[in-house]
Design a protein around this motif. Structure first.
Motif, PDB file in Angstrom:
ATOM      1  N   VAL A 118      33.279  12.740  59.061  1.00  0.00           N
ATOM      2  CA  VAL A 118      33.546  12.311  57.689  1.00  0.00           C
ATOM      3  C   VAL A 118      34.555  11.156  57.673  1.00  0.00           C
ATOM      4  CG1 VAL A 118      34.596  13.011  55.504  1.00  0.00           C
ATOM      5  CG2 VAL A 118      32.935  14.514  56.632  1.00  0.00           C
ATOM      6  N   SER A 128      32.598   8.376  50.308  1.00  0.00           N
ATOM      7  CA  SER A 128      32.914   9.334  49.249  1.00  0.00           C
ATOM      8  C   SER A 128      32.601  10.761  49.692  1.00  0.00           C
ATOM      9  CB  SER A 128      32.106   9.002  47.985  1.00  0.00           C
ATOM     10  OG  SER A 128      30.720   9.046  48.264  1.00  0.00           O
ATOM     11  N   HIS A 130      33.341  14.288  51.281  1.00  0.00           N
ATOM     12  CA  HIS A 130      34.503  15.149  51.476  1.00  0.00           C
ATOM     13  C   HIS A 130      34.050  16.470  52.098  1.00  0.00           C
ATOM     14  CE1 HIS A 130      36.915  12.367  49.117  1.00  0.00           C
ATOM     15  NE2 HIS A 130      35.963  12.384  48.201  1.00  0.00           N
ATOM     16  N   PRO A 132      35.000  20.375  52.516  1.00  0.00           N
ATOM     17  CA  PRO A 132      35.817  21.543  52.196  1.00  0.00           C
ATOM     18  C   PRO A 132      35.836  22.510  53.377  1.00  0.00           C
ATOM     19  CG  PRO A 132      33.704  21.708  51.104  1.00  0.00           C
ATOM     20  CD  PRO A 132      33.689  20.411  51.874  1.00  0.00           C
TER      21      PRO A 132
END
Length: 284
Positions: A118, A128, A130, A132
């Motif tokens: 990433v 953009s 992301h 988690p």
């Protein structure tokens, strides 16, 4: 209907199937055959993700496909690899050991490798994407580790039932993966067809180079031919269902487009490995 709600249960069933075939001897084999296990795990955990990074960079893949390609490479061995090892007259016991070990080790390595992917995917643009990490860890524990433990428990306390269930699930592993690929292909066929040239070449090179390097590492380690074949298959066959589940899951990336490299990989992986099995079977 969102196809992810088909993907997640299928992934859990495939991991449960792996737990059904696990035995204590599978882990004792690590001590008895350390070279074979080490070569196989290094090929899966280290070499394959590095290849994916290099190829994604060389082909200048868009960030979404860059991460999707690395995601496939850092997943554990595929659930059908045991069947392919058997067809290729490889070491099936070693195949089970490598698949089980990589499924456990990648619980820790997948978040680390994906975090790097990433961060590096937007080399020429502001990415953009992301990750988690907490949600990813929880999802992998629920969909992979717990089903494996449940499978082990079923085998321990209900061995006859475990045998019947395992035979049914092992026969359905390959069709299930193709079913998943077909669902995503139908939903995203325009995007897949628009990118099949570059992505197809990229994923095909990933599989072939991974198998070639696995063969080189195995022969340099002077492993028996049975173990050579199994390591080549294990490094060449990753868990595309898990990659699709992570990419499309609403709890992790929630991006079905990121699953496209895994879909293409699943199709090419099975074609290439079927050809490989046919070739080595002729050799005896």
């Amino acid at each position: 209907m969102n196809p992810i709600f088909i993907v997640l249960p299928i992934l859990a069933l495939l991991m449960y199937d792996l737990g059904l075939v696990l035995q204590l001897d599978d882990f004792k084999r690590i001590a008895r055959h350390p070279r074979a296990v080490l070569v196989g795990e290094v090929g899966q955990i280290v070499v394959l993700p590095l290849l994916a990074f290099l190829l994604a960079w060389a082909f200048r893949l868009e960030p979404i496909f860059f991460v999707g390609m690395v995601l496939v490479a850092c997943c554990p061995g595929g659930s059908s690899s045991n069947v392919f090892s058997m067809l290729a007259k490889g070491d099936v016991a070693l195949s089970v050991t490598l698949t089980a070990l990589s499924s456990i080790v990648t619980l820790a390595t997948v978040p680390l490798v994906l975090a790097l992917a990433v961060a590096w995917s937007g080399w020429d643009m502001e990415s953009s994407i992301h990750l988690p990490i907490g949600n990813l860890l929880v999802q992998n524990l629920v969909l992979m580790f717990l089903p494996i433990l449940l499978g082990v428990a079923t085998r321990r306390f209900y061995p006859k039932a475990a045998g019947r269930i395992e035979r049914a699930l092992s026969r359905s592993a390959f069709p299930a993966l193709m079913f998943l690929a077909a669902i995503f292909f139908m939903q995203h066929y325009e995007n897949i067809l628009n990118n099949i040239g570059r992505l197809g070449l990229c994923m095909g090179m990933l599989i072939l180079l991974a198998m070639g390097l696995a063969a080189l590492m195995s022969r340099m380690s002077r492993l028996p031919e049975q173990q050579n074949r199994t390591i080549i298959i294990e490094v060449g066959m990753q868990n595309a269902a898990q990659a699709i589940a992570i990419a499309a899951s609403p709890f992790v990336f929630a991006n079905e487009e990121m699953a496209i490299p895994a879909i293409i990989y699943a199709l090419l992986m099975n074609i290439i490995l079927l050809v490989y099995v046919a070739v080595v079977k002729k050799q005896g």
